[in-house]
Design a protein around this motif. Sequence first.
Motif, PDB file in Angstrom:
ATOM      1  N   LEU A  82      50.060  31.275  37.154  1.00 13.31           N
ATOM      2  CA  LEU A  82      50.859  31.420  38.375  1.00 13.31           C
ATOM      3  C   LEU A  82      51.184  32.895  38.560  1.00 13.31           C
ATOM      4  O   LEU A  82      51.805  33.513  37.690  1.00 13.31           O
ATOM      5  CB  LEU A  82      52.157  30.597  38.261  1.00 13.31           C
ATOM      6  CG  LEU A  82      53.124  30.735  39.434  1.00 13.31           C
ATOM      7  CD1 LEU A  82      52.494  30.217  40.730  1.00 13.31           C
ATOM      8  CD2 LEU A  82      54.427  29.985  39.165  1.00 13.31           C
ATOM      9  N   ILE A  83      50.741  33.447  39.676  1.00 14.77           N
ATOM     10  CA  ILE A  83      51.113  34.832  39.996  1.00 14.77           C
ATOM     11  C   ILE A  83      52.471  34.728  40.669  1.00 14.77           C
ATOM     12  O   ILE A  83      52.590  34.329  41.823  1.00 14.77           O
ATOM     13  CB  ILE A  83      50.052  35.503  40.881  1.00 14.77           C
ATOM     14  CG1 ILE A  83      48.704  35.465  40.153  1.00 14.77           C
ATOM     15  CG2 ILE A  83      50.449  36.934  41.209  1.00 14.77           C
ATOM     16  CD1 ILE A  83      47.517  35.807  41.010  1.00 14.77           C
ATOM     17  N   ALA A 100      41.700  39.173  42.999  1.00 14.32           N
ATOM     18  CA  ALA A 100      40.563  39.918  42.427  1.00 14.32           C
ATOM     19  C   ALA A 100      40.978  40.553  41.097  1.00 14.32           C
ATOM     20  O   ALA A 100      40.188  40.581  40.146  1.00 14.32           O
ATOM     21  CB  ALA A 100      40.077  40.977  43.408  1.00 14.32           C
ATOM     22  N   ALA A 101      42.229  41.016  41.021  1.00 14.43           N
ATOM     23  CA  ALA A 101      42.713  41.617  39.765  1.00 14.43           C
ATOM     24  C   ALA A 101      42.732  40.568  38.657  1.00 14.43           C
ATOM     25  O   ALA A 101      42.379  40.852  37.509  1.00 14.43           O
ATOM     26  CB  ALA A 101      44.101  42.222  39.975  1.00 14.43           C
ATOM     27  N   ILE A 102      43.128  39.362  38.992  1.00 17.97           N
ATOM     28  CA  ILE A 102      43.121  38.266  38.006  1.00 17.97           C
ATOM     29  C   ILE A 102      41.688  37.980  37.567  1.00 17.97           C
ATOM     30  O   ILE A 102      41.397  37.839  36.377  1.00 17.97           O
ATOM     31  CB  ILE A 102      43.746  36.985  38.615  1.00 17.97           C
ATOM     32  CG1 ILE A 102      45.268  37.082  38.633  1.00 17.97           C
ATOM     33  CG2 ILE A 102      43.303  35.714  37.893  1.00 17.97           C
ATOM     34  CD1 ILE A 102      45.930  36.868  37.269  1.00 17.97           C
ATOM     35  N   ILE A 207      49.300  46.481  39.061  1.00 19.34           N
ATOM     36  CA  ILE A 207      49.177  46.641  40.518  1.00 19.34           C
ATOM     37  C   ILE A 207      50.357  47.444  41.067  1.00 19.34           C
ATOM     38  O   ILE A 207      51.518  47.175  40.733  1.00 19.34           O
ATOM     39  CB  ILE A 207      49.128  45.250  41.196  1.00 19.34           C
ATOM     40  CG1 ILE A 207      47.757  44.622  40.951  1.00 19.34           C
ATOM     41  CG2 ILE A 207      49.420  45.329  42.681  1.00 19.34           C
ATOM     42  CD1 ILE A 207      47.608  43.245  41.541  1.00 19.34           C
ATOM     43  N   ASP A 208      50.040  48.406  41.924  1.00 19.20           N
ATOM     44  CA  ASP A 208      51.075  49.150  42.631  1.00 19.20           C
ATOM     45  C   ASP A 208      51.333  48.397  43.943  1.00 19.20           C
ATOM     46  O   ASP A 208      50.519  48.463  44.870  1.00 19.20           O
ATOM     47  CB  ASP A 208      50.567  50.580  42.895  1.00 19.20           C
ATOM     48  CG  ASP A 208      51.508  51.374  43.794  1.00 19.20           C
ATOM     49  OD1 ASP A 208      52.623  50.881  44.070  1.00 19.20           O
ATOM     50  OD2 ASP A 208      51.118  52.482  44.232  1.00 19.20           O
ATOM     51  N   VAL A 209      52.439  47.668  43.993  1.00 20.67           N
ATOM     52  CA  VAL A 209      52.722  46.784  45.131  1.00 20.67           C
ATOM     53  C   VAL A 209      52.709  47.555  46.457  1.00 20.67           C
ATOM     54  O   VAL A 209      52.205  47.071  47.470  1.00 20.67           O
ATOM     55  CB  VAL A 209      54.081  46.064  44.928  1.00 20.67           C
ATOM     56  CG1 VAL A 209      54.393  45.168  46.110  1.00 20.67           C
ATOM     57  CG2 VAL A 209      54.062  45.250  43.651  1.00 20.67           C
ATOM     58  N   ALA A 210      53.230  48.771  46.422  1.00 23.36           N
ATOM     59  CA  ALA A 210      53.305  49.575  47.662  1.00 23.36           C
ATOM     60  C   ALA A 210      51.917  49.852  48.237  1.00 23.36           C
ATOM     61  O   ALA A 210      51.753  50.017  49.448  1.00 23.36           O
ATOM     62  CB  ALA A 210      54.023  50.886  47.375  1.00 23.36           C
TER      63      ALA A 210
END
Length: 255
Positions: A82-83, A100-102, A207-210
């Motif tokens: 779960l993300i 994609a990162a997952i 991950i950089d959310v911004a």
Amino acid sequence: MKILVLMKQTFDTEEEIFLVDGKLKESGVKYVINPYDEYAVEQAILLKEQQGAEVTVVSAGPARAEEALRTAVAVGADNAILIDDESLNGDEYTISKVLAAIAQKESYDLILAGHMSVDDGAAQIGPRVAELLGIPHISTITGLTIDGQTARAEKDVEGDLETIEVQLPALLTAQQGLNEPRYPTLPGIMKAKKKPIERVTAADLGIDVAAIGSKTETLTLNLPQKKSGGRILEGELHEQTAELVNLLRNEAKVV
Ligand SMILES: Cc1cc2nc3c(=O)[nH]c(=O)nc-3n(C[C@H](O)[C@H](O)[C@H](O)COP(=O)(O)OP(=O)(O)OC[C@H]3O[C@@H](n4cnc5c(N)ncnc54)[C@H](O)[C@@H]3O)c2cc1C
């Protein structure tokens, strides 16, 4: 073979939709696995049974999405992720970057997804994730065989059947008719209750959310206008025609 299934939790399609202050009313609503994702999960389980595979399901969503992941485990998925990060609540651009990162964390041979979600219905996530990973993508498949490193998929094209072959790894999105999703059994449900669900945040994924904020903004949500009942015109044909023209001119004001 390692299979990743992208799945979203959506409103049950039987639910009536209400808007409160311009937002979807979510309380008291039944949630399910997005119906097209059920085909993707089922296909992964069938491949596991036929050829041996490790099946991982992943969902990016609020905490309640855990329930959908547990249902997938109950029908045979091996691992669930779960993300779980409110800061990642974005549009298809955001979510496909996260998925994609997952996918890049492991080397999956096959990624399955639904071709669209029944709520937001953008039908973008599959092609976007495939593009980000640089792997082939086939949309809306209704049949699949895997032979070594070759995936052969069938899809309906305006009533004709198209067969497409790609080399794995590949991402395929499921259409209705791919299979008959099974129901979870009671032992499956009991087993799934105890299964640990891996929880992942943006930070865990580096991950950089911004940098992956939504590219779109929803301005308003509106329910469809209520339809009024149809009207049957009576009389002789020339009378009906005259009345129809009158109504188009003076009531509907379209001519
Ligand atoms: C914290 C958080 C809260 C969220 N809250 C909501 C919410 O309240 N309501 C809501 O509708 N969405 C919510 N989302 C999800 C997100 O907004 C959508 O998943 C995303 O915008 C994709 O839109 P779509 O449904 O149009 O995708 P489409 O492109 O139509 O989906 C195609 C396929 O991609 C896969 N897919 C789509 N979304 C996801 C996902 N999230 N996880 C895994 N696979 C997916 C499925 O296989 C699906 O069949 C939330 C996400 C996060 C991280």
